[in-house]
Design an enzyme around this catalytic site. Structure first.
Site, PDB file in Angstrom:
ATOM      1  N   LYS A   1       0.844  -1.197   0.000  1.00 25.53           N
ATOM      2  CA  LYS A   1       0.000   0.000   0.000  1.00 25.53           C
ATOM      3  C   LYS A   1       0.880   1.248   0.000  1.00 25.53           C
ATOM      4  O   LYS A   1       0.673   2.173  -0.764  1.00 25.53           O
ATOM      5  CB  LYS A   1      -0.930  -0.020   1.227  1.00 25.53           C
TER       6      LYS A   1
ATOM      7  N   LYS B   1       9.102  -1.155  14.499  1.00 27.66           N
ATOM      8  CA  LYS B   1       9.744  -0.748  13.234  1.00 27.66           C
ATOM      9  C   LYS B   1      10.821   0.292  13.507  1.00 27.66           C
ATOM     10  O   LYS B   1      11.932   0.216  12.988  1.00 27.66           O
ATOM     11  CB  LYS B   1       8.712  -0.120  12.282  1.00 27.66           C
TER      12      LYS B   1
ATOM     13  N   GLY C   1      -4.945  -1.674   4.758  1.00 31.63           N
ATOM     14  CA  GLY C   1      -4.126  -2.803   4.299  1.00 31.63           C
ATOM     15  C   GLY C   1      -4.810  -4.149   4.528  1.00 31.63           C
ATOM     16  O   GLY C   1      -4.853  -4.998   3.639  1.00 31.63           O
ATOM     17  N   ARG C   2      -5.372  -4.325   5.737  1.00 30.73           N
ATOM     18  CA  ARG C   2      -5.971  -5.633   6.048  1.00 30.73           C
ATOM     19  C   ARG C   2      -7.352  -5.811   5.435  1.00 30.73           C
ATOM     20  O   ARG C   2      -8.008  -6.828   5.658  1.00 30.73           O
ATOM     21  CB  ARG C   2      -5.996  -5.851   7.563  1.00 30.73           C
TER      22      ARG C   2
ATOM     23  N   GLU D   1      -5.113  -6.740  14.582  1.00 31.64           N
ATOM     24  CA  GLU D   1      -4.568  -5.425  14.225  1.00 31.64           C
ATOM     25  C   GLU D   1      -5.684  -4.374  14.293  1.00 31.64           C
ATOM     26  O   GLU D   1      -5.434  -3.203  14.554  1.00 31.64           O
ATOM     27  CB  GLU D   1      -3.935  -5.456  12.822  1.00 31.64           C
TER      28      GLU D   1
ATOM     29  N   HIS E   1      -6.110 -33.403  16.831  1.00 29.38           N
ATOM     30  CA  HIS E   1      -5.012 -34.246  17.321  1.00 29.38           C
ATOM     31  C   HIS E   1      -3.874 -33.397  17.863  1.00 29.38           C
ATOM     32  O   HIS E   1      -2.740 -33.871  17.974  1.00 29.38           O
ATOM     33  CB  HIS E   1      -4.540 -35.163  16.196  1.00 29.38           C
TER      34      HIS E   1
ATOM     35  N   GLU F   1      10.372  -4.714   4.777  1.00 31.96           N
ATOM     36  CA  GLU F   1      10.469  -6.131   4.385  1.00 31.96           C
ATOM     37  C   GLU F   1      10.198  -6.285   2.886  1.00 31.96           C
ATOM     38  O   GLU F   1      10.923  -6.980   2.170  1.00 31.96           O
ATOM     39  CB  GLU F   1       9.425  -6.972   5.146  1.00 31.96           C
TER      40      GLU F   1
HETATM   41  O1  F6P Z   1       1.827  -4.289   9.878  1.00 28.37           O
HETATM   42  C1  F6P Z   1       1.553  -2.957   9.616  1.00 28.37           C
HETATM   43  C2  F6P Z   1       1.093  -2.750   8.204  1.00 28.37           C
HETATM   44  O2  F6P Z   1       0.980  -1.396   7.998  1.00 28.37           O
HETATM   45  C3  F6P Z   1      -0.213  -3.460   7.883  1.00 28.37           C
HETATM   46  O3  F6P Z   1      -1.327  -2.775   8.339  1.00 28.37           O
HETATM   47  C4  F6P Z   1      -0.123  -3.593   6.417  1.00 28.37           C
HETATM   48  O4  F6P Z   1      -1.044  -4.494   5.921  1.00 28.37           O
HETATM   49  C5  F6P Z   1       1.320  -4.033   6.282  1.00 28.37           C
HETATM   50  O5  F6P Z   1       2.014  -3.280   7.256  1.00 28.37           O
HETATM   51  C6  F6P Z   1       1.935  -3.846   4.927  1.00 28.37           C
HETATM   52  O6  F6P Z   1       1.906  -2.509   4.539  1.00 28.37           O
HETATM   53  P1  F6P Z   1       2.118  -2.099   3.044  1.00 28.37           P
HETATM   54  O7  F6P Z   1       1.035  -2.707   2.234  1.00 28.37           O
HETATM   55  O8  F6P Z   1       2.086  -0.603   3.039  1.00 28.37           O
HETATM   56  O9  F6P Z   1       3.466  -2.629   2.607  1.00 28.37           O
END
Ligand code: F6P
Length: 545
Positions: free
Chosen positions: A205, A510, A265-266, A351, A382, A211
């Site tokens: 987003k 972060k 995002g979620r 979240e 199990h 990452e």
């Molecule tokens: O974990 C925090 C967060 O902002 C989430 O809400 C989001 O889905 C994720 O990081 C990834 O963010 P982005 O889509 O901006 O890379």
């Protein structure tokens, strides 16, 4: 919680006290209509919530709570595009992404549907061309593998949906998901792939998430090493709200699919974040997935609270969290293909509702979001079901099961369904001391052995669960299920008076990771950390040297 809300909450607590010593066994025995009273339908999907510690008065108090908390007004405010995500000043309009009607859907008095439809139609074209091989890699070969690089909402949704819709995928176009900054994730994915036939989608987003950017750069280096820098444009697409950052990464305009800041995002699997899903299952199936979610939206927006799935499930969650003090909630799909569903719901729920201040910034004085967890049945049976049946914590469960499998294989599905139904029955009924004794006597045990064994074989029962029973885990049904849980989380966040749409709690880690990185890399040998962190850093360097 506002004072009217508080008084209704107190009424709910009084019902808990009243029902504290009443078993569901007794409630079922005393009311032959219990299933009829406490079940509802949405299309062909059935929600059975009769195996809960409820009666008519308790449910009435819960619906009063929803009304006092203004669930309907806030739901309508969300759909009207009001900026209900107050800490980020944003609207919450993921429902627009799956809206199939003709009415305008406004954010800031602007109809967003033309841009939603425009992106969908670009996705449709791109998906069609990749799938029919008319869009090819730099060497002229069609793509066989798609690697989605994203994390959180840019990974969990599409990864879970792709796995759930496996019967709709094609053998010659496989989707892979790389999220973890642990190089092992990218390494182990790439080692099986051929750069000539691999298409990467960088999904973020913000297009700044460390990452994802780290993984995207590694993927780009892998591709450029094999096919040259010029090939990057042919092998990368991007999905983001940050179109400029996508362009500076080197992704050509026609391969960038946007979405908007009013999509959290979620809640973004319905947007272009769903591109890898559409590539894997075909655009028509993706459209059905949106349609299913839209059907649940319409149910949520229009059906009376007393028959409204998300409202009922949200209220039962509040009942157990706040009146009974149950801290976790298990989601147990009897469907192997939903193996990532609980992980997906963890972000969606935890979240969203893992908050401890109200909308006005004041601390809450009640519990909010539970720990959500789960695994597909029958595997869970199990592993951890022992604790659900006989442990000291009560864990409300959701069971999910389809009447029809995609593959009729002997008795597999009948056994799966039998196990699902047996578990909710066993949790509700339990097994009394007398029943255990009768069983052991019938098995020929001596009185001393019966006495020793009996306490271990008693099941307390009275353990609550919901069951969702649907025809088949097809794209539309999956869309309905996800939207159901989204709205359930919304109902709970509204009652708790918290902002379910921000996620400030992920920021501190972060920030600190950025500060610690130079200490890990050895660029900075300074200290300035607590003794535990410093001790860990020192030992890390000793192990590395
Ligand atoms: O974990 C925090 C967060 O902002 C989430 O809400 C989001 O889905 C994720 O990081 C990834 O963010 P982005 O889509 O901006 O890379």
């Amino acid at each position: 919680m506002a004072s009217d809300r508080k008084s209704v909450l107190n009424a709910m607590m009084a019902h808990q006290k009243r029902l504290a010593d009443t078993s569901m066994r007794k409630l079922f025995a005393g009311d032959s209509q219990r299933f009829r009273k406490y079940s509802a339908t949405c299309g062909s999907m059935l929600l059975d919530y009769s195996k809960n510690r409820i009666d008519e008065q308790a449910m009435a108090a819960l619906f009063d709570l929803a009304r006092a908390a203004g669930v309907e007004a806030r739901r309508d405010a969300m759909w009207a595009g009001e900026p209900i995500n107050v800490t980020e000043g944003r609207s919450v309009m993921h429902m627009a992404l799956r809206y199939g009607g003709t009415e305008p859907v406004k954010v800031d008095s602007k109809d967003v549907m033309p841009q939603v439809r425009e992106v969908l139609s670009r996705m449709k074209k791109f998906v069609g061309q990749v799938r029919d091989g008319s869009i090819k890699g730099a060497t002229g070969e069609p793509f066989t593998d798609i690697v989605n690089i994203g994390i959180g909402g840019s990974d969990l949704g599409p990864a879970m949906v792709t796995a759930a819709l496996e019967p709709y995928t094609r053998k010659n176009l496989r989707a892979h998901y790389v999220s973890n900054v642990d190089g092992a994730h990218m390494h182990d994915t790439l080692k099986r792939l051929d750069p000539k036939t691999t298409l990467f989608i960088v999904a973020s987003k913000t297009f700044t998430t460390d990452e994802t950017m780290t993984n995207a750069h590694s993927a780009r280096a892998w591709l450029a090493k094999a096919l040259g820098e010029k090939a990057v444009g042919d092998h990368f697409a991007a999905v983001s709200t940050n179109l400029e950052a996508c362009a500076s990464f080197g992704i050509s305009e026609d391969r960038i699919f946007g979405f908007w800041d009013w999509v959290g995002g979620r809640y973004s699997v319905w947007s272009s974040i769903g591109l890898p899903v559409a590539l894997a299952v075909g655009y028509d199936n993706f459209a059905l997935f949106l349609k299913g979610a839209a059907a649940m939206d319409s149910h949520f927006l229009t059906v009376p609270l007393e028959e409204n799935f998300p409202v009922i499930m949200g209220l039962l969650g509040i009942w157990y969290r706040n009146a009974w003090g149950f801290a976790t909630h298990a989601v147990l799909p009897y469907d192997q293909r939903m193996s990532r569903f609980a992980a997906y719901l963890q972000q969606q729920d935890m979240e969203s509702n893992g908050k401890s201040v109200m909308l006005d910034g004041m601390p809450v004085d009640y519990d909010t979001g539970p720990v959500v967890w789960g695994e597909p049945g029958t595997n869970g049976q199990h592993a951890f079901y022992q604790l659900i049946h006989q442990g000291t914590s009560v864990i409300p469960c959701d069971f999910l099961v389809a009447s029809n499998p995609h593959e009729e294989m002997g008795q597999h599905h009948q056994k799966l369904v039998a196990n699902c139904l047996a578990q909710s029955e066993a949790l509700m009924l339990g097994k009394t001391g007398d029943e255990v004794e009768t069983e052991l006597k019938a098995a020929g045990l001596k009185p001393a052995a019966i006495k020793a064994l009996k306490p271990h074989k008693i099941f307390p029962g009275n353990r609550p669960s919901n069951t969702l029973l649907y025809r088949k885990l097809d794209p539309a049904t999956l869309g309905m299920l996800i939207a159901l849980y989204e709205h359930k989380v919304f109902v709970q966040g509204t009652i708790w008076n918290i902002n379910s749409f921000d996620q400030w709690g992920v920021e501190l880690g972060k920030q600190l990771a950025k500060a610690i990185l130079p200490k890990v890399s050895g660029e900075d040998r300074g200290n300035g950390h607590d003794s535990s962190t410093s001790g860990l850093l020192a030992h890390y360097h000793r192990l590395r040297s």
